[in-house]
Structure formats: structure tokens, C-alpha cells
Motif scaffolding. Structure first.
Motif, PDB file in Angstrom:
ATOM      1  N   MET A   1       0.834  -1.205   0.000  1.00 35.33           N
ATOM      2  CA  MET A   1       0.000   0.000   0.000  1.00 35.33           C
ATOM      3  C   MET A   1       0.868   1.254   0.000  1.00 35.33           C
ATOM      4  N   ALA A   2       1.910   1.258   0.822  1.00 36.99           N
ATOM      5  CA  ALA A   2       2.786   2.413   0.894  1.00 36.99           C
ATOM      6  C   ALA A   2       3.534   2.626  -0.415  1.00 36.99           C
ATOM      7  N   ALA A   3       4.034   1.532  -0.990  1.00 34.87           N
ATOM      8  CA  ALA A   3       4.763   1.642  -2.250  1.00 34.87           C
ATOM      9  C   ALA A   3       3.856   2.125  -3.371  1.00 34.87           C
ATOM     10  N   GLY A   4       2.659   1.569  -3.431  1.00 34.43           N
ATOM     11  CA  GLY A   4       1.720   1.982  -4.470  1.00 34.43           C
ATOM     12  C   GLY A   4       1.319   3.440  -4.345  1.00 34.43           C
ATOM     13  N   GLU A   5       1.092   3.878  -3.118  1.00 34.74           N
ATOM     14  CA  GLU A   5       0.713   5.279  -2.899  1.00 34.74           C
ATOM     15  C   GLU A   5       1.875   6.203  -3.244  1.00 34.74           C
ATOM     16  N   TYR A   6       3.093   5.776  -2.893  1.00 33.64           N
ATOM     17  CA  TYR A   6       4.261   6.602  -3.196  1.00 33.64           C
ATOM     18  C   TYR A   6       4.434   6.773  -4.701  1.00 33.64           C
ATOM     19  N   VAL A   7       4.320   5.669  -5.436  1.00 28.81           N
ATOM     20  CA  VAL A   7       4.483   5.724  -6.891  1.00 28.81           C
ATOM     21  C   VAL A   7       3.381   6.582  -7.516  1.00 28.81           C
ATOM     22  N   SER A   8       2.155   6.378  -7.063  1.00 25.13           N
ATOM     23  CA  SER A   8       1.025   7.111  -7.626  1.00 25.13           C
ATOM     24  C   SER A   8       1.154   8.615  -7.391  1.00 25.13           C
ATOM     25  N   VAL A   9       1.448   9.000  -6.158  1.00 23.38           N
ATOM     26  CA  VAL A   9       1.537  10.413  -5.828  1.00 23.38           C
ATOM     27  C   VAL A   9       2.796  11.040  -6.437  1.00 23.38           C
ATOM     28  N   SER A  10       3.876  10.249  -6.536  1.00 23.16           N
ATOM     29  CA  SER A  10       5.085  10.755  -7.189  1.00 23.16           C
ATOM     30  C   SER A  10       4.812  11.079  -8.656  1.00 23.16           C
ATOM     31  N   THR A  11       4.056  10.214  -9.307  1.00 21.00           N
ATOM     32  CA  THR A  11       3.697  10.461 -10.700  1.00 21.00           C
ATOM     33  C   THR A  11       2.868  11.729 -10.828  1.00 21.00           C
ATOM     34  N   GLN A  12       1.925  11.897  -9.899  1.00 20.75           N
ATOM     35  CA  GLN A  12       1.105  13.108  -9.905  1.00 20.75           C
ATOM     36  C   GLN A  12       1.966  14.350  -9.687  1.00 20.75           C
ATOM     37  N   ARG A  13       2.894  14.263  -8.751  1.00 24.07           N
ATOM     38  CA  ARG A  13       3.753  15.417  -8.464  1.00 24.07           C
ATOM     39  C   ARG A  13       4.670  15.729  -9.654  1.00 24.07           C
ATOM     40  N   ASP A  14       5.212  14.675 -10.275  1.00 25.65           N
ATOM     41  CA  ASP A  14       6.054  14.885 -11.457  1.00 25.65           C
ATOM     42  C   ASP A  14       5.277  15.597 -12.563  1.00 25.65           C
TER      43      ASP A  14
ATOM     44  N   THR B   1       1.430  17.905  -4.048  1.00 30.46           N
ATOM     45  CA  THR B   1       1.205  16.676  -3.295  1.00 30.46           C
ATOM     46  C   THR B   1       2.523  16.069  -2.833  1.00 30.46           C
ATOM     47  N   SER B   2       2.519  15.457  -1.664  1.00 32.34           N
ATOM     48  CA  SER B   2       3.729  14.876  -1.080  1.00 32.34           C
ATOM     49  C   SER B   2       3.657  13.354  -1.115  1.00 32.34           C
ATOM     50  N   PRO B   3       4.511  12.695  -1.922  1.00 34.61           N
ATOM     51  CA  PRO B   3       4.484  11.231  -1.977  1.00 34.61           C
ATOM     52  C   PRO B   3       4.876  10.574  -0.664  1.00 34.61           C
ATOM     53  N   TRP B   4       5.845  11.148   0.044  1.00 39.54           N
ATOM     54  CA  TRP B   4       6.258  10.558   1.316  1.00 39.54           C
ATOM     55  C   TRP B   4       5.156  10.672   2.363  1.00 39.54           C
ATOM     56  N   GLN B   5       4.456  11.770   2.345  1.00 43.57           N
ATOM     57  CA  GLN B   5       3.349  11.946   3.283  1.00 43.57           C
ATOM     58  C   GLN B   5       2.246  10.930   3.017  1.00 43.57           C
ATOM     59  N   ALA B   6       1.899  10.777   1.749  1.00 41.96           N
ATOM     60  CA  ALA B   6       0.846   9.825   1.391  1.00 41.96           C
ATOM     61  C   ALA B   6       1.272   8.394   1.692  1.00 41.96           C
ATOM     62  N   ALA B   7       2.531   8.063   1.396  1.00 42.01           N
ATOM     63  CA  ALA B   7       3.015   6.704   1.634  1.00 42.01           C
ATOM     64  C   ALA B   7       3.045   6.368   3.120  1.00 42.01           C
ATOM     65  N   SER B   8       3.538   7.289   3.934  1.00 41.51           N
ATOM     66  CA  SER B   8       3.596   7.030   5.372  1.00 41.51           C
ATOM     67  C   SER B   8       2.199   6.930   5.973  1.00 41.51           C
TER      68      SER B   8
END
Length: 235
Positions: free
Chosen positions: A66-79, A146-153
Motif C-alpha cells: 500500500m505504501a509503495a503503491g501510494e508513493y508511486v502514484s503520488v510521485s507520478t502526480q507530483r512529477d 502533493t507529497s508522496p512521502w506523506q501519502a506513503a507514510s
């Protein structure tokens, strides 16, 4: 004159809502997935150790996934947001007059008169040109990406807490009561997450709760049935 204190505003709430969204989603997934897993194993065997191993493995694997998926998803959005902002910044450097006319046109399309639209565009551009264009054209706040680390944690912690509920419940009770106790605990927890998600989205609370609880109970019913069939026919 200014914002109403009782109304949410983007710059004050976007980060919080992003965290809450990930937390509620993570908790809900943790409850449903691990509840379905331990109920399926409980349907196949009454051995407490086996149920604990399966549930613990599901909790750890699910939380990390779940954390990895959220990180990848939000990172893509931020990019994507950063790429759009960089493009907009370059356009402002290359052709500021055309960008000013474009911004005025946006406000004109929203109902302002030509003169007022131009005045608004000029004043916003003088204050912060990139922020003005990002808001009007892209619906992005450069200071609130959006913060990928925040969403992942948030997802990791929430999934773990949600998954711990059915795992602990099914371990505490004996074979005669563990299935029913887990069903009750999960139903209550899903009602709470359904209520929370509906409140955040300002949606229909009753519908969200019913949808959440019914979906979770159905998942447990199916996995318990499959576990019972497998346990009855081990060969």
C-alpha cells in the motif's frame, strides 16, 4: 473582507486532505484485506498459530504494498504537476504578453467584463505570474504540491492499524466465537471508515457506510467459504 473561517480553502486544507484520504483508504484496505485473509484461514483450520502467521504476513505485505503503491502514484502526480509548472514558467518567459491575454481571457470567460478581466490579470501577474496562471489554467498551487512521502507514510500506518483489528480480534477469541467476533469488529470499523470517508468527501454518509460494510462482509463471507471448502477437502 477575506475567507470565511468555517469554509475550507485550498491552501489550508490540500495537504491535510491528501493525508486523510490516504489514511482512510489505507485503514479500510487493511481491515478488509486482512479480515478476508484470516477468515479464509480460519475457515480451513482452527490452529491459532497458522492463523496468526497468515494474518501477520498479510499485514506486513499489505502495508508495504500500500505504501509503495501510494508513493508511486503520488510521485507520478507530483512529477506531472512540476512538469506543467515548468512549461508554464517557460511560456511566461517566452511570451508574457500572450500569457497575460490568455489569463484575461480565462477571467472573461468566467463572466468578467473585458476591462475588469484585464485589470485582474494584470494585478495577479504583477503579484505572482506563475501562481496566477497555475491556479487559473492548471488548478495547481505551486506551494501546495502533493507529497508522496506523506501519502506513503499515511497509508503504511493506516493499513497497519486497520489490519491489526481483525488479526487481534480473531486471535483473542476461541474457535467457537472468533469468526462472529471478527465479523462484528470489522463491521463496526468499516462503518467508521465509511463515515469518515463520506464526511471528507461531503457525500451521503448512510450510503457510504452501507457500501463499506456490505463490501467487507461479503469479502469475509467469500473467503471463509473458500477456506471451509479447502479445509474440508485438503487433498
Amino acid at each position: 473582507m477575506g475567507p470565511h473561517d468555517h469554509e475550507p480553502h485550498h491552501e489550508d486544507t490540500s495537504a491535510l486532505l491528501n493525508w486523510l484520504r490516504a489514511a482512510v483508504l489505507g485503514a479500510n484496505d487493511g481491515i478488509v484485506s486482512v479480515a478476508g485473509l484470516v477468515m479464509g484461514v480460519a475457515g480451513a483450520t482452527t490452529d491459532r498459530h497458522t492463523i496468526f502467521i497468515a494474518g501477520s504476513a498479510g499485514l506486513v505485505a499489505g502495508a508495504l504494498s500500500m505504501a509503495a503503491g501510494e508513493y508511486v502514484s503520488v510521485s507520478t502526480q507530483r512529477d506531472t504537476e512540476e512538469a506543467l509548472l515548468a512549461k508554464e514558467a517557460q511560456e511566461l518567459l517566452d511570451d508574457p504578453e500572450d500569457e497575460l491575454a490568455e489569463l484575461a481571457g480565462i477571467y472573461r470567460d468566467k463572466g468578467l467584463s473585458d476591462d475588469l478581466a484585464i485589470q485582474v490579470a494584470e494585478q495577479l501577474t504583477a503579484h505572482d505570474a506563475l501562481a496566477a496562471h497555475a491556479d487559473a489554467e492548471l488548478n495547481i498551487d505551486p506551494d501546495e504540491l502533493t507529497s508522496p512521502w506523506q501519502a506513503a507514510s499515511a497509508s503504511l500506518i493506516a493499513f497497519t492499524l486497520g489490519a491489526a483489528l481483525p488479526l487481534l480480534t480473531i486471535m483473542v477469541f476461541g474457535p467457537a466465537l472468533r469468526a462472529w467476533a471478527t465479523v462484528v469488529a470489522v463491521a463496526v470499523a468499516l462503518a467508521l471508515t465509511g463515515f469518515a470517508s463520506a464526511r471528507f468527501a461531503e457525500a451521503d454518509v448512510r450510503r457510504a457506510i452501507i457500501r463499506n460494510v456490505v463490501g467487507g462482509l461479503l469479502a469475509m463471507l467469500v473467503t471463509y467459504g473458500i477456506g471451509s471448502l479447502v479445509g474440508a477437502n485438503p487433498g
